[in-house]
Design a protein around this motif. Structure first.
Motif, PDB file in Angstrom:
ATOM      1  N   ARG A  49      -8.107  -4.566   7.101  1.00 54.57           N
ATOM      2  CA  ARG A  49      -7.243  -4.303   5.447  1.00 54.57           C
ATOM      3  C   ARG A  49      -6.171  -4.225   5.561  1.00 54.57           C
TER       4      ARG A  49
ATOM      5  N   TYR B 166      -7.955   8.185  -6.159  1.00 57.12           N
ATOM      6  CA  TYR B 166      -7.082   7.685  -4.668  1.00 57.12           C
ATOM      7  C   TYR B 166      -8.361   7.129  -4.088  1.00 57.12           C
TER       8      TYR B 166
ATOM      9  N   HIS C 220      -1.420   9.052   6.024  1.00 56.52           N
ATOM     10  CA  HIS C 220      -3.316   9.606   5.231  1.00 56.52           C
ATOM     11  C   HIS C 220      -4.298  10.652   6.052  1.00 56.52           C
TER      12      HIS C 220
ATOM     13  N   GLU D 190      -3.986  -1.947  -4.259  1.00 56.28           N
ATOM     14  CA  GLU D 190      -4.108  -0.337  -4.707  1.00 56.28           C
ATOM     15  C   GLU D 190      -3.446  -0.647  -5.495  1.00 56.28           C
TER      16      GLU D 190
ATOM     17  N   ALA E  71      -3.548  -2.590   2.366  1.00 54.52           N
ATOM     18  CA  ALA E  71      -3.912  -2.089   1.779  1.00 54.52           C
ATOM     19  C   ALA E  71      -2.667  -1.668   0.618  1.00 54.52           C
ATOM     20  N   PRO E  72      -1.285  -2.183   0.534  1.00 52.21           N
ATOM     21  CA  PRO E  72      -0.714  -2.067  -0.229  1.00 52.21           C
ATOM     22  C   PRO E  72      -0.475  -1.613  -1.585  1.00 52.21           C
ATOM     23  N   SER E  73       0.029  -0.302  -2.511  1.00 53.61           N
ATOM     24  CA  SER E  73      -0.192  -0.333  -3.280  1.00 53.61           C
ATOM     25  C   SER E  73       0.927  -1.015  -3.781  1.00 53.61           C
TER      26      SER E  73
ATOM     27  N   ARG F  82      -3.665   2.911   9.622  1.00 54.24           N
ATOM     28  CA  ARG F  82      -2.866   3.194   8.099  1.00 54.24           C
ATOM     29  C   ARG F  82      -1.578   3.554   9.287  1.00 54.24           C
TER      30      ARG F  82
ATOM     31  N   VAL G  48     -10.180   3.725  -2.443  1.00 55.82           N
ATOM     32  CA  VAL G  48     -10.615   3.806  -0.941  1.00 55.82           C
ATOM     33  C   VAL G  48     -11.993   3.368  -0.162  1.00 55.82           C
TER      34      VAL G  48
HETATM   35  N1  GLU Z   1      -1.780   1.990  -0.683  1.00 59.08           N
HETATM   36  C1  GLU Z   1      -1.800   3.081  -0.052  1.00 59.08           C
HETATM   37  C2  GLU Z   1      -0.644   3.238   1.128  1.00 59.08           C
HETATM   38  O1  GLU Z   1       0.436   2.174   0.310  1.00 59.08           O
HETATM   39  C3  GLU Z   1      -3.174   2.371   1.293  1.00 59.08           C
HETATM   40  C4  GLU Z   1      -4.545   3.593   2.162  1.00 59.08           C
HETATM   41  C5  GLU Z   1      -5.135   2.668   3.141  1.00 59.08           C
HETATM   42  O2  GLU Z   1      -4.507   2.275   4.262  1.00 59.08           O
HETATM   43  O3  GLU Z   1      -5.889   3.443   3.136  1.00 59.08           O
HETATM   44  O4  GLU Z   1      -0.099   3.661   1.825  1.00 59.08           O
END
Ligand code: GLU
Length: 464
Positions: free
Chosen positions: A8, A187, A209, A44, A10-12, A205, A191
């Motif tokens: 996946r 957050y 993270h 996200e 998962a952009p904010s 990612r 996730v």
């Molecule tokens: N929303 C996170 C971001 O934009 C991504 C988190 C993830 O990939 O687990 O950095």
């Protein structure tokens, strides 16, 4: 039985799609496609104050432009709040999470005291249930947070797809808040529930993270969930070695679309930035998919190289057929307020100039002269349109008024003027370029002139 490969991105949605996120998306996409698995888009958006629909639209536009097609989604975290609450209730019931009634002031005092004793500030476990422990009386009027009951001993270890084995001691990890006093989940928790529910098998990612991963693994374990494999890709650095940011130039994918880059080139360039397949530099999407097996992602950070991106783009620009290229250039001209149709003439212009251009925007910068008047600089005029050349320019202009309008006949007319006035080619050609094209250098002048209309050329030579 092996697990189905599901990745996946998962952009904010707090801004445009950043090049770094695009690269992570590309790796996740290519890995899923390589294995015949699924690629999922998850938005996200729990940071309500900073998330916008416009950013969501931009992210989707950028994914579409790069042709990173997703099989499921977009899923929005804000539409999954009930599910998060359900999981929290289950954890409270199972004892893997607990209510904590410490007020912010108490937490501050706790941290102050720990610092004063030279300890690392952390939650002291006041409300953490332990066998035989008597918890304090629940204070009235303090809305509790929910904390995850993190294991106190042992380590969390995972085999990172990019960085190799990573081990973090549980002593380093606090009892994470998973739900705020107002009932909104945090957050890291969202996730975890998403990756679990969406049966994500591989989380690729950014390595910003890495610190979240042991916390997420502990929560997944507490839920009895199968763990995904993690791969943390190093950041992209700017030429000065700092994290790539606006300071270094365009960092939004769609700015590259606007600047006339091709999606094929972006995909190729981004893939090479932090991944390799032998010495291959130029490869298409299908090759990338066939090679991207999750190996050979680079452990060290890659540096953004605008010149190399230009080189890659130039390669794809040259392979484009002239019709498609003309359409891209017409779009670029339209952005400059110049109306041009992608007709045969524009195609010929593109063919003539494309070898010296890295992007469709650079081509449009050249070709604008065919559509709107030019303004030669005073320096170019005085240096090149001299009294020695004027008579030849005048006789050539008179000749151009009546000859057949094609490259060969124009070339012959130029030669006649040269010999009649005893001039050398560069003298006359440069004067013509300055007056007609507004610049002193162009490809072969006969070819360049033949693509103007006769009327335009005569008009631009009128004043000599
Ligand atoms: N929303 C996170 C971001 O934009 C991504 C988190 C993830 O990939 O687990 O950095």
């Amino acid at each position: 039985m092996t697990r189905r490969i599901r990745t996946r991105i998962a952009p904010s949605p707090t801004g445009f799609l950043h090049l770094g996120t695009a690269r992570t998306a590309l790796f996740s996409w290519a890995f899923a496609r390589h294995h015949g698995g699924d690629f999922i888009l998850r938005i996200e958006d729990t940071d309500v104050a900073r998330s916008t629909q416009e950013a969501v639209d931009q992210i989707i536009a950028a994914m579409n432009w790069l042709q990173l097609d997703y099989d499921e989604g977009p899923f929005y975290q804000m539409q999954r709040l009930d599910r998060y609450r359900e999981v929290i209730a289950g954890m409270l019931a199972a004892g893997t999470a607990y209510h904590c009634y410490c007020t912010p002031a108490e937490l501050d005092a706790m941290r102050e005291a720990q610092r004063a004793r030279g300890e690392k500030p952390r939650y002291d476990g006041t409300w953490r249930p332990e066998p035989g422990k008597v918890l304090p009386a629940v204070p009235p009027d303090v809305p509790p947070v929910v904390r995850f009951r993190n294991p106190v001993d042992g380590d969390v270890t995972w085999a990172d797809m990019v960085k190799g084995p990573i081990t973090i001691s549980n002593r380093e990890l606090d009892d994470l808040i998973i739900c705020r006093p107002d009932g909104t989940p945090t957050y890291n928790f969202c996730v975890v529930v998403d990756d679990w529910d969406m049966q994500i098998s591989h989380v690729i990612r950014g390595d910003d993270h890495v610190n979240n991963t042991p916390r997420q693994i502990n929560i997944l374990r507490a839920l009895g969930a199968e763990l995904p494999q993690y791969g943390h890709v190093p950041m992209i650095l700017g030429p000065d070695g700092d994290k790539l940011s606006k300071r270094h130039g365009a960092v939004s994918v769609m700015q590259y679309e606007e600047a006339g880059f091709l999606p094929e080139a972006m995909v190729n360039y981004l893939a090479r930035l932090g991944w390799s397949h032998g010495d291959e530099e130029l490869f298409d999407r299908a090759q990338l998919v066939s090679w991207f097996d999750g190996q050979h992602m680079a452990r060290s950070a890659a540096q953004w190289d605008a010149a190399k991106l230009g080189w890659v783009n130039a390669h794809y620009l040259r392979r484009l057929d002239d019709g498609a290229l003309a359409q891209l250039v017409a779009d670029q001209l339209a952005r400059r307020g110049i109306a041009a149709t992608a007709d045969g003439r524009l195609q010929q212009m593109c063919a003539l100039f494309k070898d010296r251009c890295a992007t469709a925007a650079e081509l449009a910068d050249w070709l604008g002269m065919y559509y709107v008047p030019v303004s030669p600089t005073a320096d170019d005029l005085s240096a090149h349109v001299t009294d020695a050349v004027r008579p030849a320019l005048r006789s050539l202009r008179d000749r151009l008024a009546s000859i057949d309008w094609d490259k060969g006949t124009i070339a012959a007319a130029i030669k006649e003027a040269l010999s009649a006035h005893a001039l050398k080619m560069p003298q006359l050609a440069t004067a013509l370029r300055v007056l007609v094209c507004g610049r002193a250098q162009t490809p072969s002048i006969d070819a360049v002139l033949s693509l103007f209309t006769r009327e335009d050329v005569l008009r631009r030579l009128q004043a000599v």
